[in-house]
Enzyme design. Structure first.
Site, PDB file in Angstrom:
ATOM      1  N   LYS A   1     -39.893 -10.207  -0.342  1.00 54.30           N
ATOM      2  CA  LYS A   1     -38.566 -10.737  -0.642  1.00 54.30           C
ATOM      3  C   LYS A   1     -38.004  -9.915  -1.809  1.00 54.30           C
ATOM      4  CE  LYS A   1     -36.105 -13.050  -2.898  1.00 54.30           C
ATOM      5  NZ  LYS A   1     -34.828 -12.615  -3.601  1.00 54.30           N
TER       6      LYS A   1
ATOM      7  N   GLU B   1     -45.856 -10.837 -13.452  1.00 54.01           N
ATOM      8  CA  GLU B   1     -45.474  -9.834 -14.444  1.00 54.01           C
ATOM      9  C   GLU B   1     -44.079 -10.229 -14.900  1.00 54.01           C
ATOM     10  OE1 GLU B   1     -43.740  -7.355 -16.407  1.00 54.01           O
ATOM     11  OE2 GLU B   1     -43.517  -6.137 -14.612  1.00 54.01           O
TER      12      GLU B   1
ATOM     13  N   CYS C   1     -38.829  -4.153 -18.462  1.00 56.09           N
ATOM     14  CA  CYS C   1     -39.575  -5.225 -19.106  1.00 56.09           C
ATOM     15  C   CYS C   1     -40.343  -4.740 -20.324  1.00 56.09           C
ATOM     16  CB  CYS C   1     -40.531  -5.876 -18.110  1.00 56.09           C
ATOM     17  SG  CYS C   1     -41.636  -4.705 -17.290  1.00 56.09           S
TER      18      CYS C   1
ATOM     19  N   GLU D   1     -35.049 -12.360 -24.516  1.00 60.21           N
ATOM     20  CA  GLU D   1     -34.950 -11.117 -23.752  1.00 60.21           C
ATOM     21  C   GLU D   1     -33.511 -10.897 -23.295  1.00 60.21           C
ATOM     22  OE1 GLU D   1     -37.557  -8.831 -20.395  1.00 60.21           O
ATOM     23  OE2 GLU D   1     -37.013 -10.902 -19.958  1.00 60.21           O
TER      24      GLU D   1
END
Length: 498
Positions: free
Chosen positions: A185, A260, A294, A392
């Site tokens: 996906k 992750e 990231c 973030e």
């Protein structure tokens, strides 16, 4: 296809790929895909939902249970894996172009990432051939006990929109190489290269049902994949809140999960560091890939002795970074992936001002204002308790802070919910090791930029994830370890009831 021809190539509408065929969604619904440089529509994409996930999982389940994939001789299965790598190499220019068109990432950077994508398949083929081995344990003259590594079943892979092709292959390659079947996906913001991956794998001749792609949204297609009882594995790369939801939703069916997740990684520059190399690494680490990575070093900690000089150098460099069309090889920073994400990043610049930061950035040119551009930005006078230093942002924005000594640097760096990466710059070798050991993160680079070695584990601690990818470390996720006990002598067996 030449670079010039690619520019004029019309992007066809995208279908799902299920059981070896490109098909429309069951509902017939579609969603629009936009170019982040122009905000114009590129094409439309079939919108998969629960019904399509059920079809894809059924195909993957049948291919795993009754197809030849998991029982195929290792040499034969690896032929498909190597063939996929070769086919990716044939499409490098096209994949890089589609990635830049779709994501806004500069084409000079997407070209390098696509090269890494084909290596993901070759690397895992080599790893399975050489490192997917069992162990044997002899118990005197009575037993030989040995382990087997067997594929788990259907792997649900949910991938992000930053560097999508490389990250898709990073999951697909080990899943297929170890004998699992896959339902992918991809992120809805970046469907083009995922569709090309389906085309490439289809051309490899892989058995029907082994690999499937369902485009759609996380709340529908992603949720159905996570909850499906016939899916044994969920590997997800994305932001932390979504990861937490996935773990909760997979619990009822006791799925193995690999997460992750987000990061807010520190880069610590001591006053004895190689100034120019630290500066280069700092700039690259936050502003490459448009800051949408990231492992970006989004929190900079400068020792007080070099603060003024380093900040002045940062300012000069930030003003000279080339913003523009991601399809131009001279572009260093392109537009953010989507207007929705652009609005989020811009909102943090306002928060920074309200929290007392000086927001240092360059102007966006008129020709770039139609795109989702946020210029490389420094948040000066930041403190570690501010939202812009703790949350973030996932854009080309770096909070700049200072520290007095090693103890304070470590304390500030660790004072955060995330623990993905960390960077240390010092010419004191002992201190470099000490700080690396003290930082609460899954990956540390000392006097180095973010250079990846596929043999090593990738992953984070705290809110940055669960599990490890890379090297043989992913085998524990993609395979079941089975122990076989074989009696080679007549050991004593209790005789109840005799």
């Amino acid at each position: 296809m030449s670079k010039e021809a690619l520019k004029h190539e019309k992007q066809e509408d995208i279908q799902l790929y299920i059981n070896g065929e490109f098909v429309d969604s069951v509902s017939g619904k579609t969603f629009e895909n936009f170019n982040p440089f122009t905000n114009e529509q590129v094409n439309v994409v079939a919108e998969g939902d629960k019904a399509d996930i059920e079809k894809a999982v059924a195909a993957a389940r049948e291919a795993f249970d009754n197809g030849p994939w998991r029982t195929m001789k290792l040499k034969e299965r690896m032929k498909y894996i190597y063939k996929i790598a070769d086919l990716i190499d044939e499409e490098v220019e096209r994949i890089a172009y589609l990635e830049s068109l779709d994501t806004g990432l500069p084409i000079s950077q997407t070209t390098n990432m696509v090269a890494r994508a084909s290596e993901n398949f070759r690397f895992y083929a080599r790893m399975v051939e050489a490192r997917l081995v069992g162990e044997a344990y002899q118990v005197d003259d009575e037993f030989i006990n040995y382990t087997l590594n067997t594929p788990v079943g259907v792997a649900g892979l949910i991938t992000p929109w930053n560097a999508p092709f490389m990250l898709e292959t990073w999951k697909v390659a080990p899943a297929l190489a170890t004998g699992n079947t896959v339902v992918l996906k991809p992120a809805e913001f970046s469907p083009l290269s995922a569709n090309l991956l389906a085309e490439v794998i289809d051309r490899s001749g892989i058995p029907a049902g082994v690999f499937n792609v369902v485009h759609g949204f996380g709340e529908t297609a992603g949720d159905a994949l996570v909850k499906h009882p016939d899916v044994q594995l969920i590997s997800f790369t994305g932001e932390t809140t979504t990861g937490s939801t996935i773990i909760k939703n997979s619990a009822d069916t006791l799925k193995a999960v690999s997460m992750e997740l987000g990061g807010k990684s520190p880069i610590i520059v001591f006053d004895d560091a190689d100034f120019d190399r630290a500066l280069d690494a700092c700039i690259w680490g936050i502003f490459s890939f448009n800051g949408e990575r990231c492992t970006a070093n989004s929190r900079l900690f400068l020792q007080e002795g070099i603060k003024d000089r380093f900040i002045e150098a940062l300012k000069e460099r930030v003003l000279n970074i080339n913003l523009g069309n991601p399809l131009d090889y001279n572009t260093q920073v392109g537009p953010l992936i989507h207007k929705e994400h652009y609005d989020k990043v811009v909102s943090y610049l306002q928060i920074a001002k309200e929290e007392g930061c000086e927001v240092f950035t360059s102007e966006i040119s008129e020709e770039n204002k139609k795109g989702n551009f946020v210029a490389p930005t420094l948040l000066l006078n930041a403190t570690n308790d501010m939202r812009v230093a703790q949350e973030e942002i996932f854009g080309p924005v770096m909070a700049v802070m200072t520290f007095k000594d090693e103890e304070e640097a470590v304390r500030l760096a660790n004072d955060i919910a995330y623990g993905l990466a960390g960077y240390v710059w010092t010419n004191d070798g002992k201190r470099g090791h000490r700080v690396a050991h003290a930082l609460e993160a899954g990956m540390i680079w000392v006097n180095a930029q973010n250079v990846r070695d596929l043999r090593t584990p990738f992953g984070g601690s705290k809110d940055s994830g669960i599990g490890r990818e890379g090297g043989h470390y992913g085998f524990g996720f993609y395979t079941e370890q089975k122990i076989v006990h074989v009696a080679i002598g007549n050991h004593r067996i209790p005789q109840f009831g005799k």
